[in-house]
Design a protein around this motif. Sequence first.
Motif, PDB file in Angstrom:
ATOM      1  N   ASP A  76      79.425  31.122 -11.177  1.00 25.16           N
ATOM      2  CA  ASP A  76      79.798  29.831 -10.587  1.00 25.16           C
ATOM      3  C   ASP A  76      80.940  29.910  -9.578  1.00 25.16           C
ATOM      4  O   ASP A  76      81.353  28.905  -9.018  1.00 25.16           O
ATOM      5  CB  ASP A  76      80.126  28.811 -11.673  1.00 25.16           C
ATOM      6  CG  ASP A  76      81.324  29.209 -12.534  1.00 25.16           C
ATOM      7  OD1 ASP A  76      82.100  30.102 -12.132  1.00 25.16           O
ATOM      8  OD2 ASP A  76      81.481  28.611 -13.612  1.00 25.16           O
ATOM      9  N   GLY A  77      81.498  31.099  -9.371  1.00 22.36           N
ATOM     10  CA  GLY A  77      82.561  31.252  -8.377  1.00 22.36           C
ATOM     11  C   GLY A  77      83.939  30.859  -8.869  1.00 22.36           C
ATOM     12  O   GLY A  77      84.901  30.915  -8.111  1.00 22.36           O
ATOM     13  N   SER A  78      84.060  30.487 -10.148  1.00 18.91           N
ATOM     14  CA  SER A  78      85.370  30.084 -10.653  1.00 18.91           C
ATOM     15  C   SER A  78      86.279  31.291 -10.804  1.00 18.91           C
ATOM     16  O   SER A  78      85.818  32.422 -10.992  1.00 18.91           O
ATOM     17  CB  SER A  78      85.229  29.345 -11.985  1.00 18.91           C
ATOM     18  OG  SER A  78      84.676  30.202 -12.964  1.00 18.91           O
ATOM     19  N   ARG A  79      87.585  31.037 -10.715  1.00 11.45           N
ATOM     20  CA  ARG A  79      88.579  32.110 -10.861  1.00 11.45           C
ATOM     21  C   ARG A  79      88.686  32.500 -12.331  1.00 11.45           C
ATOM     22  O   ARG A  79      88.478  31.685 -13.218  1.00 11.45           O
ATOM     23  CB  ARG A  79      89.927  31.644 -10.345  1.00 11.45           C
ATOM     24  CG  ARG A  79      89.952  31.446  -8.842  1.00 11.45           C
ATOM     25  CD  ARG A  79      91.302  30.969  -8.378  1.00 11.45           C
ATOM     26  NE  ARG A  79      92.364  31.807  -8.910  1.00 11.45           N
ATOM     27  CZ  ARG A  79      93.076  32.663  -8.195  1.00 11.45           C
ATOM     28  NH1 ARG A  79      92.859  32.776  -6.911  1.00 11.45           N
ATOM     29  NH2 ARG A  79      94.020  33.390  -8.749  1.00 11.45           N
ATOM     30  N   PHE A  80      89.053  33.743 -12.553  1.00 13.94           N
ATOM     31  CA  PHE A  80      89.201  34.269 -13.896  1.00 13.94           C
ATOM     32  C   PHE A  80      90.550  34.979 -13.980  1.00 13.94           C
ATOM     33  O   PHE A  80      90.897  35.760 -13.085  1.00 13.94           O
ATOM     34  CB  PHE A  80      88.068  35.262 -14.188  1.00 13.94           C
ATOM     35  CG  PHE A  80      88.201  35.951 -15.509  1.00 13.94           C
ATOM     36  CD1 PHE A  80      87.798  35.324 -16.675  1.00 13.94           C
ATOM     37  CD2 PHE A  80      88.731  37.224 -15.597  1.00 13.94           C
ATOM     38  CE1 PHE A  80      87.924  35.955 -17.902  1.00 13.94           C
ATOM     39  CE2 PHE A  80      88.863  37.871 -16.816  1.00 13.94           C
ATOM     40  CZ  PHE A  80      88.449  37.231 -17.966  1.00 13.94           C
ATOM     41  N   LEU A  81      91.317  34.681 -15.019  1.00 15.92           N
ATOM     42  CA  LEU A  81      92.615  35.309 -15.226  1.00 15.92           C
ATOM     43  C   LEU A  81      92.746  35.647 -16.705  1.00 15.92           C
ATOM     44  O   LEU A  81      92.488  34.805 -17.567  1.00 15.92           O
ATOM     45  CB  LEU A  81      93.742  34.366 -14.788  1.00 15.92           C
ATOM     46  CG  LEU A  81      95.162  34.898 -14.906  1.00 15.92           C
ATOM     47  CD1 LEU A  81      95.362  36.116 -14.007  1.00 15.92           C
ATOM     48  CD2 LEU A  81      96.162  33.820 -14.538  1.00 15.92           C
ATOM     49  N   SER A  82      93.124  36.889 -16.984  1.00 17.35           N
ATOM     50  CA  SER A  82      93.251  37.334 -18.359  1.00 17.35           C
ATOM     51  C   SER A  82      94.275  38.460 -18.416  1.00 17.35           C
ATOM     52  O   SER A  82      94.882  38.807 -17.409  1.00 17.35           O
ATOM     53  CB  SER A  82      91.886  37.820 -18.868  1.00 17.35           C
ATOM     54  OG  SER A  82      91.957  38.132 -20.241  1.00 17.35           O
ATOM     55  N   THR A  83      94.431  39.025 -19.593  1.00 17.56           N
ATOM     56  CA  THR A  83      95.272  40.223 -19.756  1.00 17.56           C
ATOM     57  C   THR A  83      94.359  41.351 -20.217  1.00 17.56           C
ATOM     58  O   THR A  83      93.305  41.093 -20.811  1.00 17.56           O
ATOM     59  CB  THR A  83      96.378  40.002 -20.801  1.00 17.56           C
ATOM     60  OG1 THR A  83      95.760  39.805 -22.080  1.00 17.56           O
ATOM     61  CG2 THR A  83      97.263  38.824 -20.435  1.00 17.56           C
ATOM     62  N   PRO A  84      94.766  42.598 -19.979  1.00 18.07           N
ATOM     63  CA  PRO A  84      93.939  43.711 -20.465  1.00 18.07           C
ATOM     64  C   PRO A  84      93.690  43.643 -21.974  1.00 18.07           C
ATOM     65  O   PRO A  84      92.596  43.963 -22.434  1.00 18.07           O
ATOM     66  CB  PRO A  84      94.756  44.949 -20.082  1.00 18.07           C
ATOM     67  CG  PRO A  84      95.562  44.520 -18.901  1.00 18.07           C
ATOM     68  CD  PRO A  84      95.901  43.079 -19.172  1.00 18.07           C
ATOM     69  N   GLU A  85      94.681  43.204 -22.734  1.00 18.21           N
ATOM     70  CA  GLU A  85      94.521  43.112 -24.186  1.00 18.21           C
ATOM     71  C   GLU A  85      93.434  42.112 -24.567  1.00 18.21           C
ATOM     72  O   GLU A  85      92.675  42.335 -25.507  1.00 18.21           O
ATOM     73  CB  GLU A  85      95.849  42.704 -24.862  1.00 18.21           C
ATOM     74  CG  GLU A  85      96.949  43.740 -24.738  1.00 18.21           C
ATOM     75  CD  GLU A  85      97.623  43.768 -23.354  1.00 18.21           C
ATOM     76  OE1 GLU A  85      97.670  42.725 -22.671  1.00 18.21           O
ATOM     77  OE2 GLU A  85      98.061  44.858 -22.949  1.00 18.21           O
ATOM     78  N   GLU A  86      93.374  40.981 -23.860  1.00 20.82           N
ATOM     79  CA  GLU A  86      92.362  39.963 -24.153  1.00 20.82           C
ATOM     80  C   GLU A  86      90.956  40.455 -23.834  1.00 20.82           C
ATOM     81  O   GLU A  86      89.985  39.950 -24.393  1.00 20.82           O
ATOM     82  CB  GLU A  86      92.643  38.676 -23.367  1.00 20.82           C
ATOM     83  CG  GLU A  86      93.877  37.946 -23.831  1.00 20.82           C
ATOM     84  CD  GLU A  86      94.235  36.766 -22.936  1.00 20.82           C
ATOM     85  OE1 GLU A  86      94.856  35.832 -23.455  1.00 20.82           O
ATOM     86  OE2 GLU A  86      93.903  36.784 -21.740  1.00 20.82           O
ATOM     87  N   LEU A  87      90.843  41.427 -22.947  1.00 13.55           N
ATOM     88  CA  LEU A  87      89.528  41.910 -22.524  1.00 13.55           C
ATOM     89  C   LEU A  87      88.952  42.990 -23.442  1.00 13.55           C
ATOM     90  O   LEU A  87      87.888  43.527 -23.156  1.00 13.55           O
ATOM     91  CB  LEU A  87      89.591  42.451 -21.092  1.00 13.55           C
ATOM     92  CG  LEU A  87      89.778  41.389 -20.017  1.00 13.55           C
ATOM     93  CD1 LEU A  87      89.862  42.037 -18.644  1.00 13.55           C
ATOM     94  CD2 LEU A  87      88.663  40.368 -20.056  1.00 13.55           C
ATOM     95  N   LYS A  88      89.643  43.290 -24.539  1.00 14.08           N
ATOM     96  CA  LYS A  88      89.092  44.259 -25.487  1.00 14.08           C
ATOM     97  C   LYS A  88      87.717  43.749 -25.936  1.00 14.08           C
ATOM     98  O   LYS A  88      87.562  42.589 -26.283  1.00 14.08           O
ATOM     99  CB  LYS A  88      89.997  44.415 -26.707  1.00 14.08           C
ATOM    100  CG  LYS A  88      91.364  44.973 -26.368  1.00 14.08           C
ATOM    101  CD  LYS A  88      91.299  46.448 -26.058  1.00 14.08           C
ATOM    102  CE  LYS A  88      92.692  47.006 -25.873  1.00 14.08           C
ATOM    103  NZ  LYS A  88      92.855  47.794 -24.689  1.00 14.08           N
ATOM    104  N   GLY A  89      86.730  44.611 -25.904  1.00 20.69           N
ATOM    105  CA  GLY A  89      85.385  44.216 -26.305  1.00 20.69           C
ATOM    106  C   GLY A  89      84.516  43.759 -25.145  1.00 20.69           C
ATOM    107  O   GLY A  89      83.323  43.554 -25.319  1.00 20.69           O
ATOM    108  N   ALA A  90      85.110  43.579 -23.960  1.00 18.82           N
ATOM    109  CA  ALA A  90      84.294  43.228 -22.792  1.00 18.82           C
ATOM    110  C   ALA A  90      83.423  44.426 -22.435  1.00 18.82           C
ATOM    111  O   ALA A  90      83.778  45.571 -22.677  1.00 18.82           O
ATOM    112  CB  ALA A  90      85.181  42.845 -21.614  1.00 18.82           C
ATOM    113  N   GLU A  91      82.267  44.160 -21.868  1.00 19.61           N
ATOM    114  CA  GLU A  91      81.302  45.203 -21.539  1.00 19.61           C
ATOM    115  C   GLU A  91      81.204  45.382 -20.029  1.00 19.61           C
ATOM    116  O   GLU A  91      80.949  44.423 -19.304  1.00 19.61           O
ATOM    117  CB  GLU A  91      79.934  44.778 -22.103  1.00 19.61           C
ATOM    118  CG  GLU A  91      78.779  45.600 -21.644  1.00 19.61           C
ATOM    119  CD  GLU A  91      77.430  44.984 -22.009  1.00 19.61           C
ATOM    120  OE1 GLU A  91      76.433  45.701 -21.865  1.00 19.61           O
ATOM    121  OE2 GLU A  91      77.370  43.795 -22.405  1.00 19.61           O
TER     122      GLU A  91
END
Length: 119
Positions: free
Chosen positions: A35-50
Motif C-alpha cells: 500500500d506504499g505506507s511507511r514502516f518504522l521498527s527496530t531490529p529487535e522487533e523484526l526478530k522472526g521476520a522472513e
Amino acid sequence: MRLPEFRPGDVIRFRGRIIQIRSSGKKVNGISLEDGSRFLSTPEELKGAEKIANIGDAVLTVLVSIEENAILVLDPETYETVAIKKPMFFNAEAGSEIPVLKTEYGIFALAHTDIPQEK
C-alpha cells in the motif's frame, strides 16, 4: 560491531505485510509494497521476520493498463495478465515496462528509483 539482520534493498514478510527495507541501523525504515505506507521498527522487533527477496531480483514487465485502484501487468514468468494493487505515487503509462518483484506472496510493482542501475 554487529551487522543488522536485514539490509537496504531486502524485502521481508513481517506480521503479514510485505516490506521493502530502505535503511537499517538503530531503526529500520521501510515501505510497504502492498500500500506504499511507511514502516518504522527496530531490529529487535523484526526478530522472526522472513526475507523473501531482494530488490535486485526485480525484473521488467509490461504495464498493460491502469485502473483506479489496480494496475494490470504481465506476469514475468507466465505472461498472463495479472491485476495488482496500484502503488502510491505511481506514474507510468500503459504499454511501458515497469519493474516488478514476483514472490510467493504475489507480484509487487516497484518504483524505477528503487532498482539498482547496471554499471
